[in-house]
Design a protein around this motif. Sequence first.
Motif, short mmCIF file in Angstrom:
data_model
loop_
_atom_site.label_atom_id
_atom_site.label_comp_id
_atom_site.label_asym_id
_atom_site.label_seq_id
_atom_site.Cartn_x
_atom_site.Cartn_y
_atom_site.Cartn_z
N GLU A 292 8.52 -4.79 5.64
CA GLU A 292 9.48 -3.75 5.22
C GLU A 292 8.88 -2.40 4.62
OE1 GLU A 292 11.08 -6.16 1.80
OE2 GLU A 292 9.10 -6.93 1.25
N CYS A 293 7.48 -2.25 4.64
CA CYS A 293 7.12 -1.12 4.47
C CYS A 293 5.84 -0.70 5.40
CB CYS A 293 6.77 -0.64 2.89
SG CYS A 293 5.32 -1.92 2.25
N GLU A 294 5.60 0.43 5.59
CA GLU A 294 4.41 0.84 6.40
C GLU A 294 3.53 1.78 5.80
OE1 GLU A 294 4.13 2.99 10.90
OE2 GLU A 294 5.90 1.83 10.28
N LEU A 295 2.11 1.48 5.82
CA LEU A 295 1.18 2.46 5.20
C LEU A 295 0.53 3.32 6.35
CD1 LEU A 295 -0.67 0.23 2.75
CD2 LEU A 295 0.69 2.22 2.16
N ARG A 296 1.00 4.51 6.47
CA ARG A 296 0.36 5.21 7.67
C ARG A 296 -0.83 6.01 7.20
NH1 ARG A 296 4.36 9.12 10.97
NH2 ARG A 296 5.00 7.03 11.47
N VAL A 297 -1.92 5.59 7.94
CA VAL A 297 -3.43 6.25 7.61
C VAL A 297 -3.86 7.29 8.59
CG1 VAL A 297 -5.76 5.75 7.06
CG2 VAL A 297 -3.96 4.05 6.45
N THR A 298 -3.67 8.61 8.35
CA THR A 298 -4.12 9.61 9.43
C THR A 298 -5.57 9.99 9.16
OG1 THR A 298 -2.85 11.26 8.26
CG2 THR A 298 -1.71 9.96 9.77
N GLU A 299 -6.19 10.74 10.21
CA GLU A 299 -7.52 11.20 10.04
C GLU A 299 -7.41 12.90 10.35
OE1 GLU A 299 -11.98 10.84 11.84
OE2 GLU A 299 -10.36 9.39 12.67
N ASN A 300 -7.61 13.55 9.50
CA ASN A 300 -7.72 15.13 9.68
C ASN A 300 -8.82 15.64 10.53
OD1 ASN A 300 -9.88 15.39 8.10
ND2 ASN A 300 -8.60 16.19 6.40
N LYS A 301 -9.07 16.87 10.97
CA LYS A 301 -10.08 17.38 11.98
C LYS A 301 -11.50 17.34 10.99
CE LYS A 301 -7.05 20.58 14.42
NZ LYS A 301 -6.99 22.09 14.47
N GLN A 302 -11.31 17.30 9.81
CA GLN A 302 -12.74 17.06 8.93
C GLN A 302 -13.25 15.39 8.88
OE1 GLN A 302 -10.01 19.17 7.85
NE2 GLN A 302 -11.31 20.72 8.82
N GLY A 303 -12.27 14.45 9.47
CA GLY A 303 -12.53 13.24 9.40
C GLY A 303 -12.31 12.51 8.18
N TYR A 305 -9.40 10.71 5.64
CA TYR A 305 -8.00 10.09 5.76
C TYR A 305 -6.94 10.52 4.61
CZ TYR A 305 -10.58 6.80 8.83
OH TYR A 305 -11.31 6.13 9.90
N SER A 306 -5.96 10.47 5.04
CA SER A 306 -4.58 10.61 4.15
C SER A 306 -3.68 9.27 4.38
CB SER A 306 -3.90 11.83 4.43
OG SER A 306 -4.80 12.99 4.07
N VAL A 307 -3.06 9.06 3.36
CA VAL A 307 -2.16 7.71 3.41
C VAL A 307 -0.80 8.21 3.03
CG1 VAL A 307 -1.83 5.36 2.79
CG2 VAL A 307 -4.28 6.37 2.72
N TYR A 308 0.03 7.69 3.66
CA TYR A 308 1.46 7.90 3.26
C TYR A 308 2.27 6.60 3.43
CZ TYR A 308 0.12 12.68 4.10
OH TYR A 308 -0.68 13.76 4.13
N LEU A 309 3.51 6.33 2.77
CA LEU A 309 4.32 5.32 2.74
C LEU A 309 5.54 5.56 3.42
CD1 LEU A 309 4.67 2.47 1.62
CD2 LEU A 309 5.67 3.45 -0.42
N ILE A 310 5.81 4.64 4.41
CA ILE A 310 7.26 4.67 5.16
C ILE A 310 7.87 3.36 4.62
CG2 ILE A 310 8.35 4.67 7.07
CD1 ILE A 310 5.89 6.21 8.30
N LEU A 311 9.11 3.44 4.23
CA LEU A 311 9.90 2.30 3.48
C LEU A 311 11.00 1.96 4.70
CD1 LEU A 311 10.53 3.31 0.14
CD2 LEU A 311 8.53 1.90 1.04
N HIS A 312 10.88 0.93 5.39
CA HIS A 312 12.00 0.29 6.30
C HIS A 312 13.18 -0.15 5.79
CE1 HIS A 312 9.59 1.55 9.81
NE2 HIS A 312 8.57 1.01 9.04
N THR A 313 13.03 -0.35 4.11
CA THR A 313 14.09 -0.78 3.40
C THR A 313 15.14 0.08 3.20
OG1 THR A 313 12.87 -0.26 1.49
CG2 THR A 313 12.60 -2.66 2.13
N ILE A 314 15.06 1.33 3.55
CA ILE A 314 16.09 2.43 3.44
C ILE A 314 17.04 2.13 4.61
CG2 ILE A 314 16.53 5.03 3.22
CD1 ILE A 314 13.78 5.45 2.41
N ALA A 315 18.39 1.98 4.39
CA ALA A 315 19.40 1.89 5.38
C ALA A 315 19.61 3.22 6.03
CB ALA A 315 20.75 1.29 4.86
N ASP A 316 19.60 3.22 7.38
CA ASP A 316 19.79 4.44 8.02
C ASP A 316 21.07 4.56 8.67
OD1 ASP A 316 19.98 6.89 9.33
OD2 ASP A 316 17.97 6.58 10.63
N SER A 317 22.03 4.99 8.21
CA SER A 317 23.56 4.80 8.91
C SER A 317 23.91 6.14 9.39
CB SER A 317 24.43 4.37 7.70
OG SER A 317 24.58 5.48 6.74
N ARG A 318 22.95 6.95 9.84
CA ARG A 318 23.43 8.28 10.44
C ARG A 318 23.95 8.03 11.77
NH1 ARG A 318 17.65 11.70 10.55
NH2 ARG A 318 17.19 9.47 11.30
#
Length: 498
Positions: A292-303, A305-318
């Motif tokens: 129900e949620c996703e941790l996105r771990v990304t690597e920058n040019k300097q090697g 890591y940054s971490v962000y949270l994506i919530l799939h619990t948010i209803a998208d009715s657009r």
Amino acid sequence: MFRKYLEKIEREEDVRMNLIELRKLLKTEPGNAAWQRDRQRCLSLMLKLLKHGDAKVRKNAALILGEMGCQDALDALFYAYECEEKLFVKSAYLTAMSQLDYRAYLTAFREHMDELMKTEMTPENQKHLNEELKLLRDMLLIVEKPVKHTFAGYSVPSELILLTSPGMEQLTIDVMPRNVRDAAKAMRGGVRILTERPGELFGIRTVKGFMFHFCTNPLKETGYQAVAADIYNAGLVEYLKKRHEGDGPFYFRIDLRTKLVLNEKSQYVKRLGAELERLSGHELQNSASNYECELRVTENKQGQYSVYLILHTIADSRFSYRRNAIATSMHPVKAAEVVSLAAEYLADDADVLDPFCGTATLLIERYRRKKAAHLYGVDIFGEAIEGARENAGKANVPSYFINKDFVEFSHSYTFDEVITELPAGSDKMTPDVLMTLYKSFVRKLNQWMTPGGYVIVVTTEKEYLLSLAARSGYLKAEKEWALSGKKEQYVVVLRYRG
């Protein structure tokens, strides 16, 4: 060959090697057929091998029983699983049972999983216990879908990154509520904003996704244990609880976007997920399919890591109107981008035509952006027209749809606006066919358009379209934008001079 392996195993000649070769053979059509012809003999032998003194023999025998779908071996597999002392073999029994109907043992599996979550992890047992725990959880989740949490963080102050296509950042900021617009900061491929009420932003149609910025980035270290500690210590569990209603663990997955090669990524994700489970006391549980949620771990040019949270619990009715789509249908976010880019050329109460309407996504998004007097959609593909009618009805967009080749379409009055995505080259749409289509389209504009009206075209053949427009004598190029995506596309605006 099949009987040869079978006989050698029965005579206990190099059982482990012959069992491995037999397993390889069973994955072929002749091997599978040979098993079915002599199934009872094979089944009896595999059941006997579940008690063999060699742990790797027990492991391969169990895997064969599962792969061959031996439902009548379920009880024996479960008994062997309970009796097994070698940790690396226990997961093989679970893998085998996962391919059978194991519902009779759900209660026992649940109890085993509870015990495992209380077991102290050591460097020696961690790998195998985590593997066993993951298999048990996945098996339970297949049968007993978890009760998902309900998002309730619409008014909980949050720092967000609104993901957009490159070039759409400022247009996205422009449609934000006035009270938050000044706090928004454009960045390539997104907009960063700290907002008191995130719910005000979830309806923006040009946004591809929402990422919550919950921890300090970039992280200081990249080892999985350090990253897990940083995520947990940032208060992820409390962050999730504050924005949700409901009890039970939060199921998550990890999207790792780093320079690690595939095998290294897989191992890293497993270890990071297991460590997060351990640190959180299993209030966070890693699941690749029921998250129900996703941790996105990304690597920058300097090697780093940054971490962000994506919530799939948010209803998208657009885009809830979009019940129908075909292979060539435009993604609704892309359609919203097109009408946002061309917004200054859209008129209120215009008569609008899309001669390649597909399932009407672009027409509907055009109407969402600015009301039109009449919307007409034309397409040669009957299934697309039926889908367009249903989509437009669901969206409450008054419109008319005609199943016809665009070159045969004419109307009693002219249109103030034509908005469409022209076909791209393909096996059927060869360069010659495509050039003929473009020429026919430009000629038809002279029949369809009201003088002073605008033509808004999404095209892969910008230069050819502009050359046809310039030679026509009745079309004038007004503006163009490049769209981001896998194929090179442009939005071109032409004015019909008449």
